[in-house]
Design an enzyme around this catalytic site. Structure first.
Site, PDB file in Angstrom:
ATOM      1  N   PRO A 342       0.886  -1.008  -0.004  1.00  0.00           N
ATOM      2  CA  PRO A 342      -0.094  -0.055  -0.156  1.00  0.00           C
ATOM      3  C   PRO A 342       0.832   1.379  -0.007  1.00  0.00           C
ATOM      4  O   PRO A 342       1.541   1.812   0.893  1.00  0.00           O
ATOM      5  CB  PRO A 342      -0.840  -0.156   1.320  1.00  0.00           C
ATOM      6  CG  PRO A 342      -0.056  -1.026   2.081  1.00  0.00           C
ATOM      7  CD  PRO A 342       0.827  -2.007   1.503  1.00  0.00           C
ATOM      8  N   ASP A 518       5.844   2.572   2.516  1.00  0.00           N
ATOM      9  CA  ASP A 518       4.968   1.342   2.824  1.00  0.00           C
ATOM     10  C   ASP A 518       3.922   1.618   3.935  1.00  0.00           C
ATOM     11  O   ASP A 518       4.345   1.917   4.966  1.00  0.00           O
ATOM     12  CB  ASP A 518       5.695   0.153   2.995  1.00  0.00           C
ATOM     13  CG  ASP A 518       4.893  -1.086   3.095  1.00  0.00           C
ATOM     14  OD1 ASP A 518       3.592  -1.121   3.392  1.00  0.00           O
ATOM     15  OD2 ASP A 518       5.401  -2.265   2.692  1.00  0.00           O
ATOM     16  N   HIS A 519       2.648   1.972   3.686  1.00  0.00           N
ATOM     17  CA  HIS A 519       1.681   2.425   4.568  1.00  0.00           C
ATOM     18  C   HIS A 519       1.483   1.307   5.895  1.00  0.00           C
ATOM     19  O   HIS A 519       1.049   1.577   6.876  1.00  0.00           O
ATOM     20  CB  HIS A 519       0.337   2.947   4.244  1.00  0.00           C
ATOM     21  CG  HIS A 519      -0.310   3.918   4.804  1.00  0.00           C
ATOM     22  ND1 HIS A 519       0.134   4.366   6.263  1.00  0.00           N
ATOM     23  CD2 HIS A 519      -1.254   4.682   4.605  1.00  0.00           C
ATOM     24  CE1 HIS A 519      -0.631   5.246   6.768  1.00  0.00           C
ATOM     25  NE2 HIS A 519      -1.631   5.553   5.847  1.00  0.00           N
ATOM     26  N   ARG A 520       1.827   0.151   5.695  1.00  0.00           N
ATOM     27  CA  ARG A 520       1.709  -0.858   6.635  1.00  0.00           C
ATOM     28  C   ARG A 520       2.862  -0.574   7.838  1.00  0.00           C
ATOM     29  O   ARG A 520       2.676  -1.100   8.966  1.00  0.00           O
ATOM     30  CB  ARG A 520       2.017  -2.334   6.127  1.00  0.00           C
ATOM     31  CG  ARG A 520       0.977  -2.899   4.959  1.00  0.00           C
ATOM     32  CD  ARG A 520       1.458  -4.200   4.355  1.00  0.00           C
ATOM     33  NE  ARG A 520       2.767  -3.812   3.486  1.00  0.00           N
ATOM     34  CZ  ARG A 520       3.161  -4.771   2.725  1.00  0.00           C
ATOM     35  NH1 ARG A 520       2.671  -5.997   2.757  1.00  0.00           N
ATOM     36  NH2 ARG A 520       4.458  -4.628   2.345  1.00  0.00           N
ATOM     37  N   ILE A 522       4.852   2.368   7.948  1.00  0.00           N
ATOM     38  CA  ILE A 522       4.970   3.761   8.302  1.00  0.00           C
ATOM     39  C   ILE A 522       3.744   4.556   8.235  1.00  0.00           C
ATOM     40  O   ILE A 522       2.882   4.656   7.184  1.00  0.00           O
ATOM     41  CB  ILE A 522       6.066   4.537   7.151  1.00  0.00           C
ATOM     42  CG1 ILE A 522       7.363   3.911   7.337  1.00  0.00           C
ATOM     43  CG2 ILE A 522       5.856   5.958   7.254  1.00  0.00           C
ATOM     44  CD1 ILE A 522       8.271   3.893   6.094  1.00  0.00           C
TER      45      ILE A 522
END
Ligand code: CAO
Length: 546
Positions: A342, A518-520, A522
């Site tokens: 993501p 990477d939104h998982r 950060i």
């Protein structure tokens, strides 16, 4: 001038060229792989019969070739010309179908038949890497029974007849040669057709040109070089799998580079492909991409509509051109990273007016020393400072997807535009190098990249990447994260803008930055803090030494 042709590849005809590994002007060594062929039973690389220079290609990817089809014109070195005038291996080197072992009549119209390893050319003591059937299994004629692998080719031995396996005579890991027993088959008589002579129904080994190189080994051609975000860890090597596993994966639309092999030396087995599909259907493990169905652009996730197939020629003149080799290799990695991570891209501008003045003041010195000092060397230094402040940007998600692995080293990948496509060599230990050293190294490594001479090790171990389009132009872009890294910084061309200083507008040189993360791993707030910090370091370079 030598015409190199397809050597004796046994009974195989009209085999597809899946890769052309050289181009006109390339100097090749004797035995260097020229093209890769793939049938449904074997994958093989055709080696050069001599050292020399490629003058003209006679094939392209997608062509169908048979024994004797021209591959290329080679200006062979003198010595080689005398020694090896032709590409064809000696006749006896080619695999030949061996007569099946004597078949004894069995009750009920069946014949018990000992199936043995057919003529597999010069190969002896070849390892059985996979046994594909077991006692009690019903097999069809031509169904693969075992897979053999030498250091030159991977081949499957097909059943000479339809029937039921009564007894296995070999197991994985055994070494076999022509004539070694494989299994006992109770062959079912095909009453409708007259029974062919034993010679005709003998198992045919997949072709194994004496000097072909197994496609499952990294090719002799320059190491494939992934581009952002192709994972450098894979180094671009082809997945290790037998032809039937490749076919099985193709049928299911599974990209083998995404499948973890559980066989010896990491070989991908049928069961691995099945497990991959099951996992993907069940939602998949963290970070794992869904398998793709073949679409016009190399595959789409399962649940999306098929890629539109359009006859473009109906609307106007067209031309079909193959993608570059690096594009073909890196496309699946880019796709995997794009659909499985993501991404969010945080943009900001750094005021580099003072830094640019400083850079310019130093350029005379670096030019004297023979290299250019560009903004990129400062960017690397500034990024390392920010990575130290925000260690989660210098991390990777572990396999479980529940932990991050924070790295205490700072190896920065730098995207380099080369004539063959994008590659990402890694500048190691950037925290321990000064700006001049970094600039020097950047000049060296981008030259090596552009000359196509990077080694796999030059592409591995990166912890964070920078993609700079500053020398070209544009204003922000969304770089794709280079897994297993968790962030990448896109740098665009600096431009002078009127900036309000509280009292008036002042002309300031502004550098556009775009950080994909990477939104998982950060959060958005952390990413905004990272870019703000980076901007502050670039705006006031004294922070670099803090
Ligand atoms: N703003 C304004 N000018 C810039 C700049 C910036 N952000 N960055 C570089 N420049 C200038 C340089 O100072 C240099 O100027 P001079 O010609 O006057 O000396 C010129 O642009 C060319 O720089 P360069 O490209 O040779 O050097 P670099 O260190 O900036 O970059 C490299 C090196 C290898 C990264 C670059 O050449 C390259 O290949 N970039 C393409 C990367 C790419 O395609 N990324 C896209 C990936 S998409 O996923």
């Amino acid at each position: 001038m030598n015409q190199v042709v397809v050597p004796d590849i046994g009974d195989f005809k009209e085999v597809e060229v899946i890769e052309v590994l050289v181009k006109p002007g390339d100097a090749v060594t004797k035995e260097q792989s020229l093209i890769t062929l793939e049938s449904d039973k074997a994958t093989m690389e055709i080696p050069s019969p001599a050292a020399g220079v490629v003058k003209e290609l006679k094939v392209k990817t997608g062509d169908k070739v048979s024994q004797g089809s021209p591959i290329l014109l080679l200006d062979a070195q003198d010595e080689a010309k005398k020694a090896t005038p032709k590409a064809e291996p000696k006749k006896e080197e080619a695999p030949r179908a061996a007569p099946a072992a004597a078949a004894a009549p069995a009750p009920g119209g069946a014949r018990v038949q000992n199936v043995a390893v057919p003529d597999i050319g010069d190969f002896k003591d070849v390892e059985v890497i996979e046994v594909l059937v077991k006692p009690g299994d019903k097999v069809a004629k031509e169904q693969s029974l075992v897979t053999l692998e030498s250091d030159k080719a991977t081949m499957e031995i097909p059943s000479p007849a339809a029937g039921v396996v009564r007894e296995m005579k070999i197991k994985s890991g055994d070494k076999v040669s022509q004539g070694s027993p494989i299994l006992v088959l109770e062959a079912i008589e095909q009453r409708a057709e007259p029974r062919p002579a034993p010679q005709a129904e003998a198992p045919k080994a997949a072709p194994a040109p004496a000097s072909a190189t197994a496609a499952t080994r990294p090719s002799a051609a320059p190491a494939p070089q992934p581009v952002p975000p192709a994972p450098r860890e894979e180094g671009g090597a082809k997945p290790h799998a037998s032809p039937s596993v490749r076919k099985f994966a193709r049928e299911l639309g599974v990209d083998l580079v995404q499948v973890q092999g559980s066989g010896p030396k990491g070989r991908i087995l049928h069961s691995d492909v099945q497990a991959f599909v099951k996992g993907a259907l069940a939602g998949g493990a963290a970070g794992r991409a869904a398998p793709a169905v073949k679409g016009g652009m190399g595959g789409l996730p399962f649940n999306l509509p098929a890629w539109p197939e359009v006859d473009f020629a109906k609307f106007g003149p067209i031309e079909t051109k193959p993608l570059a080799r690096i594009q073909k290799l890196s496309g699946p990695y880019l796709h995997r990273n794009w659909i499985s991570i993501p991404h969010v891209t945080q943009c900001d501008d750094a005021d580099i007016t003072d830094l640019e003045a400083f850079r310019k003041a130093q350029t005379a010195e670096t030019e004297k020393r023979g290299f250019k000092l560009t903004m990129l060397a400062f960017m690397i230094k500034a990024c390392v400072t920010a990575l130290k402040q925000f260690p989660q940007f210098n991390s990777s998600l572990d396999k479980s997807g529940e932990n991050i692995i924070v790295k205490h080293y700072y190896h920065i990948g730098v995207a380099v535009d080369t004539p063959g496509g994008l590659v990402v060599p890694v500048v190691r230990d950037a925290d321990r190098k000064g700006v001049f050293d970094l600039a020097h190294e950047l000049a060296d490594i981008s030259k090596v990249a552009r000359d196509g001479k990077l080694k796999p090790a030059d592409l591995q171990g990166g912890t964070f990447s920078i993609s700079s389009l500053g020398g070209i132009g544009g204003n922000y872009f969304t770089p794709i994260i280079n897994a297993p890294e968790v962030a990448i910084l896109g740098v665009s061309r600096s431009v002078t803008r009127p900036i309000w200083d509280g009292k008036s507008f002042a002309p300031r040189l502004m550098l556009p930055l775009a950080l994909s993360y990477d939104h998982r791993v950060i959060d958005g707030a952390t990413a905004a803090r990272f870019t703000s910090y980076l901007v502050s370091v670039l705006s006031d370079m004294r922070k670099l030494i803090l």
